[in-house]
Design a protein around this motif. Structure first.
Motif, PDB file in Angstrom:
ATOM      1  N   ALA A   1       1.095  -0.558   0.099  1.00 30.57           N
ATOM      2  CA  ALA A   1       0.525   0.156  -0.009  1.00 30.57           C
ATOM      3  C   ALA A   1       1.148   1.497  -0.036  1.00 30.57           C
ATOM      4  CB  ALA A   1      -0.775   0.325   1.138  1.00 30.57           C
ATOM      5  N   ASP A   2       1.909   1.334   1.295  1.00 28.09           N
ATOM      6  CA  ASP A   2       2.825   2.191   0.687  1.00 28.09           C
ATOM      7  C   ASP A   2       3.659   2.322  -0.886  1.00 28.09           C
ATOM      8  OD1 ASP A   2       4.433   4.027   2.589  1.00 28.09           O
ATOM      9  OD2 ASP A   2       5.842   3.078   1.405  1.00 28.09           O
ATOM     10  N   ALA A   3       3.760   1.389  -1.342  1.00 28.48           N
ATOM     11  CA  ALA A   3       4.097   2.118  -2.828  1.00 28.48           C
ATOM     12  C   ALA A   3       3.796   2.623  -3.365  1.00 28.48           C
ATOM     13  CB  ALA A   3       4.898   0.491  -3.080  1.00 28.48           C
ATOM     14  N   ALA A   4       1.513   2.156  -3.586  1.00 33.36           N
ATOM     15  CA  ALA A   4       1.068   2.759  -4.083  1.00 33.36           C
ATOM     16  C   ALA A   4       0.393   4.167  -3.715  1.00 33.36           C
ATOM     17  CB  ALA A   4      -0.046   1.853  -4.338  1.00 33.36           C
ATOM     18  N   GLY A   5       0.653   5.009  -2.590  1.00 36.00           N
ATOM     19  CA  GLY A   5       0.411   6.071  -1.578  1.00 36.00           C
ATOM     20  C   GLY A   5      -0.656   5.896  -1.395  1.00 36.00           C
ATOM     21  N   TYR A   6      -0.701   4.887  -0.303  1.00 38.37           N
ATOM     22  CA  TYR A   6      -1.638   4.746   0.485  1.00 38.37           C
ATOM     23  C   TYR A   6      -1.208   4.169   1.685  1.00 38.37           C
ATOM     24  CZ  TYR A   6      -5.076   3.864  -3.593  1.00 38.37           C
ATOM     25  OH  TYR A   6      -6.230   4.485  -4.791  1.00 38.37           O
ATOM     26  N   LEU A   7      -1.916   4.823   2.379  1.00 36.66           N
ATOM     27  CA  LEU A   7      -1.956   4.803   3.732  1.00 36.66           C
ATOM     28  C   LEU A   7      -3.032   3.493   4.356  1.00 36.66           C
ATOM     29  CD1 LEU A   7      -0.298   5.956   6.921  1.00 36.66           C
ATOM     30  CD2 LEU A   7      -3.030   7.207   6.406  1.00 36.66           C
ATOM     31  N   VAL A   8      -2.372   2.906   5.836  1.00 32.17           N
ATOM     32  CA  VAL A   8      -3.522   1.121   6.045  1.00 32.17           C
ATOM     33  C   VAL A   8      -3.068   1.760   7.332  1.00 32.17           C
ATOM     34  CG1 VAL A   8      -3.158  -1.304   6.497  1.00 32.17           C
ATOM     35  CG2 VAL A   8      -1.747   0.001   4.554  1.00 32.17           C
ATOM     36  N   THR A   9      -4.695   2.001   7.939  1.00 30.36           N
ATOM     37  CA  THR A   9      -5.437   2.146   8.801  1.00 30.36           C
ATOM     38  C   THR A   9      -5.674   0.670   9.971  1.00 30.36           C
ATOM     39  OG1 THR A   9      -6.073   4.325   8.876  1.00 30.36           O
ATOM     40  CG2 THR A   9      -7.070   2.747  10.785  1.00 30.36           C
ATOM     41  N   ILE A  10      -4.873   0.192  10.636  1.00 31.32           N
ATOM     42  CA  ILE A  10      -5.118  -1.420  10.470  1.00 31.32           C
ATOM     43  C   ILE A  10      -5.908  -1.205  12.400  1.00 31.32           C
ATOM     44  CG2 ILE A  10      -4.309  -3.262  12.401  1.00 31.32           C
ATOM     45  CD1 ILE A  10      -1.375  -2.193  10.314  1.00 31.32           C
ATOM     46  N   ALA A  11      -6.841  -2.184  12.427  1.00 29.58           N
ATOM     47  CA  ALA A  11      -7.904  -2.027  13.649  1.00 29.58           C
ATOM     48  C   ALA A  11      -7.915  -4.177  13.655  1.00 29.58           C
ATOM     49  CB  ALA A  11      -8.839  -1.010  13.725  1.00 29.58           C
ATOM     50  N   SER A  12      -8.046  -3.999  15.399  1.00 29.59           N
ATOM     51  CA  SER A  12      -7.843  -5.964  15.346  1.00 29.59           C
ATOM     52  C   SER A  12      -9.931  -6.139  15.930  1.00 29.59           C
ATOM     53  CB  SER A  12      -6.880  -5.580  16.642  1.00 29.59           C
ATOM     54  OG  SER A  12      -5.904  -5.774  16.241  1.00 29.59           O
ATOM     55  N   SER A  13     -10.325  -7.164  15.197  1.00 23.12           N
ATOM     56  CA  SER A  13     -10.963  -6.877  16.196  1.00 23.12           C
ATOM     57  C   SER A  13     -11.429  -8.484  17.122  1.00 23.12           C
ATOM     58  CB  SER A  13     -12.289  -8.168  15.135  1.00 23.12           C
ATOM     59  OG  SER A  13     -11.329  -9.748  14.652  1.00 23.12           O
ATOM     60  N   ASN A  14     -10.661  -8.729  17.719  1.00 20.36           N
ATOM     61  CA  ASN A  14     -10.411 -10.026  18.375  1.00 20.36           C
ATOM     62  C   ASN A  14     -11.227 -11.139  18.542  1.00 20.36           C
ATOM     63  OD1 ASN A  14      -8.232  -8.225  20.107  1.00 20.36           O
ATOM     64  ND2 ASN A  14     -10.189  -7.305  20.891  1.00 20.36           N
ATOM     65  N   GLU A  15     -11.883 -11.526  17.356  1.00 22.48           N
ATOM     66  CA  GLU A  15     -12.815 -12.132  17.272  1.00 22.48           C
ATOM     67  C   GLU A  15     -14.028 -11.863  17.162  1.00 22.48           C
ATOM     68  OE1 GLU A  15     -11.809 -14.796  14.567  1.00 22.48           O
ATOM     69  OE2 GLU A  15      -9.831 -14.918  15.205  1.00 22.48           O
ATOM     70  N   GLU A  16     -14.408 -10.499  17.662  1.00 17.05           N
ATOM     71  CA  GLU A  16     -15.675 -10.523  18.200  1.00 17.05           C
ATOM     72  C   GLU A  16     -15.930  -9.802  17.337  1.00 17.05           C
ATOM     73  OE1 GLU A  16     -14.951  -7.559  21.130  1.00 17.05           O
ATOM     74  OE2 GLU A  16     -13.534  -8.755  23.148  1.00 17.05           O
ATOM     75  N   GLY A  17     -17.859 -10.271  17.199  1.00 16.77           N
ATOM     76  CA  GLY A  17     -18.028 -10.022  15.475  1.00 16.77           C
ATOM     77  C   GLY A  17     -18.999  -8.043  15.692  1.00 16.77           C
ATOM     78  N   PRO A  18     -19.162  -7.808  16.553  1.00 19.32           N
ATOM     79  CA  PRO A  18     -20.048  -6.523  16.965  1.00 19.32           C
ATOM     80  C   PRO A  18     -18.953  -5.531  16.647  1.00 19.32           C
ATOM     81  CG  PRO A  18     -21.079  -8.353  18.704  1.00 19.32           C
ATOM     82  CD  PRO A  18     -20.109  -9.138  17.657  1.00 19.32           C
ATOM     83  N   ARG A  19     -17.880  -6.298  17.668  1.00 17.04           N
ATOM     84  CA  ARG A  19     -16.916  -5.425  17.528  1.00 17.04           C
ATOM     85  C   ARG A  19     -16.032  -5.409  16.051  1.00 17.04           C
ATOM     86  NH1 ARG A  19     -12.402  -2.849  20.015  1.00 17.04           N
ATOM     87  NH2 ARG A  19     -10.561  -2.798  18.951  1.00 17.04           N
ATOM     88  N   HIS A  20     -16.474  -5.949  15.457  1.00 15.34           N
ATOM     89  CA  HIS A  20     -15.894  -6.118  14.240  1.00 15.34           C
ATOM     90  C   HIS A  20     -16.684  -5.214  13.369  1.00 15.34           C
ATOM     91  CE1 HIS A  20     -15.948  -8.089   9.577  1.00 15.34           C
ATOM     92  NE2 HIS A  20     -15.324  -7.962  10.079  1.00 15.34           N
ATOM     93  N   ASP A  21     -17.935  -5.405  13.103  1.00 13.68           N
ATOM     94  CA  ASP A  21     -19.030  -4.212  12.801  1.00 13.68           C
ATOM     95  C   ASP A  21     -18.311  -2.805  12.294  1.00 13.68           C
ATOM     96  OD1 ASP A  21     -19.719  -6.940  12.010  1.00 13.68           O
ATOM     97  OD2 ASP A  21     -21.315  -7.393  12.681  1.00 13.68           O
ATOM     98  N   ARG A  22     -18.241  -3.103  14.073  1.00 13.58           N
ATOM     99  CA  ARG A  22     -19.185  -1.888  14.184  1.00 13.58           C
ATOM    100  C   ARG A  22     -16.578  -0.195  14.070  1.00 13.58           C
ATOM    101  NH1 ARG A  22     -19.434  -3.485  19.350  1.00 13.58           N
ATOM    102  NH2 ARG A  22     -17.337  -3.259  20.285  1.00 13.58           N
ATOM    103  N   LEU A  23     -16.185  -1.293  13.438  1.00  9.50           N
ATOM    104  CA  LEU A  23     -14.858  -0.826  13.367  1.00  9.50           C
ATOM    105  C   LEU A  23     -14.982  -0.637  11.646  1.00  9.50           C
ATOM    106  CD1 LEU A  23     -12.387  -3.615  15.039  1.00  9.50           C
ATOM    107  CD2 LEU A  23     -11.973  -1.058  15.180  1.00  9.50           C
ATOM    108  N   VAL A  24     -15.708  -1.576  11.057  1.00 11.42           N
ATOM    109  CA  VAL A  24     -15.649  -1.762   9.227  1.00 11.42           C
ATOM    110  C   VAL A  24     -16.793  -0.282   9.627  1.00 11.42           C
ATOM    111  CG1 VAL A  24     -17.061  -2.501   7.164  1.00 11.42           C
ATOM    112  CG2 VAL A  24     -15.591  -4.045   9.097  1.00 11.42           C
ATOM    113  N   ASP A  25     -17.835   0.435   9.987  1.00 11.17           N
ATOM    114  CA  ASP A  25     -18.884   0.845   9.696  1.00 11.17           C
ATOM    115  C   ASP A  25     -17.522   2.276  10.365  1.00 11.17           C
ATOM    116  OD1 ASP A  25     -20.367  -0.716   9.348  1.00 11.17           O
ATOM    117  OD2 ASP A  25     -21.469  -0.260  11.510  1.00 11.17           O
ATOM    118  N   ARG A  26     -17.046   2.167  11.545  1.00 11.70           N
ATOM    119  CA  ARG A  26     -15.816   3.482  11.757  1.00 11.70           C
ATOM    120  C   ARG A  26     -15.184   3.640  10.242  1.00 11.70           C
ATOM    121  NH1 ARG A  26     -14.423   5.901  16.710  1.00 11.70           N
ATOM    122  NH2 ARG A  26     -13.614   7.970  16.053  1.00 11.70           N
ATOM    123  N   LEU A  27     -14.376   2.816   9.909  1.00  6.56           N
ATOM    124  CA  LEU A  27     -13.618   3.225   8.852  1.00  6.56           C
ATOM    125  C   LEU A  27     -14.327   3.518   7.384  1.00  6.56           C
ATOM    126  CD1 LEU A  27     -11.542   0.103   9.275  1.00  6.56           C
ATOM    127  CD2 LEU A  27     -10.762   2.539   8.796  1.00  6.56           C
TER     128      LEU A  27
END
Length: 336
Positions: free
Chosen positions: A89-115
């Motif tokens: 991504a960096d070589a293509a000029g993109y920044l990566v925002t990384i988040a961990s779901s901790n295997e929790e479905g609701p947390r995963h969905d919140r992270l996806v929505d926020r991103l």
């Protein structure tokens, strides 16, 4: 808290129009050099930073950001994946925002929505163990999407996987060839796709060798290395197993801790290589998957989509490699 300087502030300081400042910060090169110099000086003096989130809302603009949702950044497997995604991504000029779901479905969905709210250009996602919703339920528009490490039923995305079943089958077969007959399976929850695939490969290898799967030797509750250590310690105490297939790197490390605590070991093959695997005596035999290749491929598929690739979605399944270093064999000291 001091007020964040705006583009209007820069325009006033430089004594130019707001439109001229906007053109300057967005890379226009046909601005009078004297005006450009005044704008640059004002930016430095005021400490102005461009608001990329606001810019990405405008038609034709992007955030130049990719969201990456993984399971657990503390796990070396996922940190390696993340590093590989970042490099492409960096070589293509993109920044990566990384988040961990901790295997929790609701947390995963919140992270996806926020991103998505932050207007990331694309999403690379490791689906959680227990999804809380289907991707068909996510409000449109969904940005370009790549599933990494685990598949989902959603058809609107590329997918990058390893041959988990084949690798586990090959590892278990190697333990059988070394003389083991009571091979324990130590892994995480079967709710995780990779664990289901690896258990299926384990069972298939035993069936091919004419060995019945003993449910008492199948451990699917080893989410942490400590849980794996306790499970393997119990196997050593009751003598029910004569070998161990560890279904991920944490299970492997837990098994090694149990061996050290007991002062003896069983033949062992782990799934996923790790840095300290070579330090044991003997070194640890592993099923090695090319984690960096998987991460790079996911990022390359994403960049291609962002560059307009409209071809059919693909699923890439990469083979694993069995690396035998000696730990798959019985301890020559055992029984003396």
């Amino acid at each position: 808290m001091p007020r964040i300087p705006t583009m209007n502030d820069v325009a006033r300081e430089a004594r130019v129009s707001l439109k001229t400042v906007s053109r300057h910060v967005n890379g226009a090169t046909n601005i009078d050099p004297e005006l450009a110099a005044r704008i640059s000086a004002a930016i430095v003096k005021l400490g102005y930073r461009r608001n990329l989130s606001a810019a990405s809302i405008r038609p034709g603009r992007t955030s130049r950001t990719i969201g990456l949702v993984i399971s657990d950044l503390a796990n070396p497997y996922y940190s390696t994946l993340a590093g590989a995604v970042e490099s492409v991504a960096d070589a293509a000029g993109y920044l990566v925002t990384i988040a961990s779901s901790n295997e929790e479905g609701p947390r995963h969905d919140r992270l996806v929505d926020r991103l998505m709210e932050q207007r990331v250009d694309g999403l690379i996602v490791v689906p959680p163990q227990h999804p809380a919703r289907d991707w068909s339920e996510v409000a449109s528009p969904i940005p370009p999407l790549v599933f990494l490490d685990r598949p989902t039923p959603y058809e609107g995305a590329d997918t990058v996987l390893a041959d988990n079943g084949g690798g586990a089958r090959e590892a278990t077969s190697a333990l059988c060839r070394a003389g083991a007959r009571r091979i324990a399976y130590v892994g995480d929850s079967p709710g995780i796709h990779t664990m289901r695939e690896r258990h299926a490969g384990y069972a298939a290898a035993l069936a091919a060798a004419g060995i019945r799967v003993a449910e008492s030797l199948v451990i699917t509750t080893a989410h942490t290395r400590e849980q794996a250590r306790r499970a393997v310690g119990a196997l050593l105490r009751d003598g029910s197993a004569d070998a161990v297939f560890a279904a991920n790197n944490r299970a492997t490390i837990g098994a090694l801790l149990a061996f050290r605590q007991a002062g003896r070991r069983l033949p062992l093959i782990g799934f996923d290589d790790f840095e300290t695997a070579l330090l044991g005596s003997p070194p640890v035999s592993v099923v090695s998957q090319d984690i960096e290749l998987m991460g790079r491929t996911a990022a390359e598929l994403m960049i291609a989509r962002l560059n307009g690739d409209g071809s059919e979605f693909v699923t890439r399944v990469f083979p694993t490699r069995l690396v035998l270093r000696g730990s798959e064999k019985p301890d020559p000291e055992e029984g003396r």
